[in-house]
Scaffold this active site. Structure first.
Site, PDB file in Angstrom:
ATOM      1  N   HIS A  21       0.847  -1.186   0.000  1.00 59.43           N
ATOM      2  CA  HIS A  21       0.000   0.000   0.000  1.00 59.43           C
ATOM      3  C   HIS A  21       0.887   1.243   0.000  1.00 59.43           C
ATOM      4  O   HIS A  21       2.032   1.218   0.461  1.00 59.43           O
ATOM      5  CB  HIS A  21      -0.905   0.001   1.225  1.00 59.43           C
ATOM      6  CG  HIS A  21      -1.956  -1.065   1.164  1.00 59.43           C
ATOM      7  ND1 HIS A  21      -3.047  -1.075   1.980  1.00 59.43           N
ATOM      8  CD2 HIS A  21      -2.078  -2.150   0.366  1.00 59.43           C
ATOM      9  CE1 HIS A  21      -3.805  -2.112   1.700  1.00 59.43           C
ATOM     10  NE2 HIS A  21      -3.225  -2.794   0.718  1.00 59.43           N
ATOM     11  N   GLU A  64       0.807   3.937   1.778  1.00 61.12           N
ATOM     12  CA  GLU A  64       1.209   4.364   3.124  1.00 61.12           C
ATOM     13  C   GLU A  64       2.370   3.513   3.622  1.00 61.12           C
ATOM     14  O   GLU A  64       3.339   4.023   4.192  1.00 61.12           O
ATOM     15  CB  GLU A  64       0.032   4.239   4.110  1.00 61.12           C
ATOM     16  CG  GLU A  64      -1.203   4.999   3.694  1.00 61.12           C
ATOM     17  CD  GLU A  64      -2.183   4.183   2.859  1.00 61.12           C
ATOM     18  OE1 GLU A  64      -3.386   4.465   2.970  1.00 61.12           O
ATOM     19  OE2 GLU A  64      -1.776   3.284   2.100  1.00 61.12           O
ATOM     20  N   CYS A  83      -6.571   1.970   4.785  1.00 64.09           N
ATOM     21  CA  CYS A  83      -7.231   0.766   5.287  1.00 64.09           C
ATOM     22  C   CYS A  83      -6.892   0.608   6.774  1.00 64.09           C
ATOM     23  O   CYS A  83      -6.053   1.323   7.320  1.00 64.09           O
ATOM     24  CB  CYS A  83      -6.783  -0.460   4.490  1.00 64.09           C
ATOM     25  SG  CYS A  83      -5.090  -0.986   4.814  1.00 64.09           S
ATOM     26  N   CYS A 133      -3.134  -0.072   7.412  1.00 64.43           N
ATOM     27  CA  CYS A 133      -2.288   1.107   7.206  1.00 64.43           C
ATOM     28  C   CYS A 133      -2.482   2.126   8.323  1.00 64.43           C
ATOM     29  O   CYS A 133      -1.542   2.816   8.710  1.00 64.43           O
ATOM     30  CB  CYS A 133      -2.543   1.732   5.841  1.00 64.43           C
ATOM     31  SG  CYS A 133      -1.824   0.750   4.504  1.00 64.43           S
TER      32      CYS A 133
END
Length: 172
Positions: A87, A89, A115, A118
């Site tokens: 991801h 992040e 999410c 994250c």
């Protein structure tokens, strides 16, 4: 659904426009076939790290790398246990760690609401504030947990983006 906590209200773009524009810019580096997400970590008003979602540059995209989630589909917020994409992040936090740059008391800008994983990773990395663009939600049960975790940040806000009219945004 319950009223959002005080630190969860939408933020006007004036103070965040440049960093959100940068998150949108780095999202173009994504090689995920499902969605392009970009993240920018800022500390003391300076960009300290950037990240985008996808697989290693050894692959053209996540499908060619064999990502089951991206090949078979799935809803936002679910099926991440079968996804091989990092991801945005996570990528930004890893970028800072790889270069020995602290993320303590940093601010995360991301063009999609993080999410649950994250959010947890960002908190563990010392991120103080999160500002995001596109919104989405989990089911009510998971959303309740998500809101509890997001309330641990000093700020957790959606940035309302306004269209830029006849002017270019200068990125840092």
């Amino acid at each position: 659904m319950d009223q959002l906590p005080e630190n969860h209200k939408a933020v006007e773009p004036h103070g965040h426009t440049v960093f959100m524009a940068r998150a949108n810019e780095v999202a173009h580096k994504s090689n995920c076939v499902r969605r392009a997400v970009g993240a920018v970590l800022v500390r003391l008003n300076q960009v300290i790290a950037t990240g985008w979602n996808g697989v290693s540059e050894n692959h053209a995209d996540c499908r060619s790398a064999g990502c089951p989630r991206c090949i078979n589909g799935g809803d936002t917020g679910s099926g991440y246990e079968t996804c091989i994409c990092i991801h945005a992040e996570q990528s930004a936090i890893a970028d800072a760690a790889r270069r020995g740059v602290t993320t303590k008391d940093s601010v995360l800008y991301v063009n999609l609401r993080p999410c649950l994983q994250c959010l947890t990773i960002s908190r563990a990395a010392g991120v103080r504030d999160i500002f995001y663009g596109e919104d989405w939600t989990y089911s009510d049960e998971i959303e309740k947990v998500y809101r509890t975790l997001s309330s641990e940040f000093d700020s957790f806000n959606r940035v309302v983006e306004e269209p830029v009219q006849n002017s270019a945004i200068s990125l840092l």
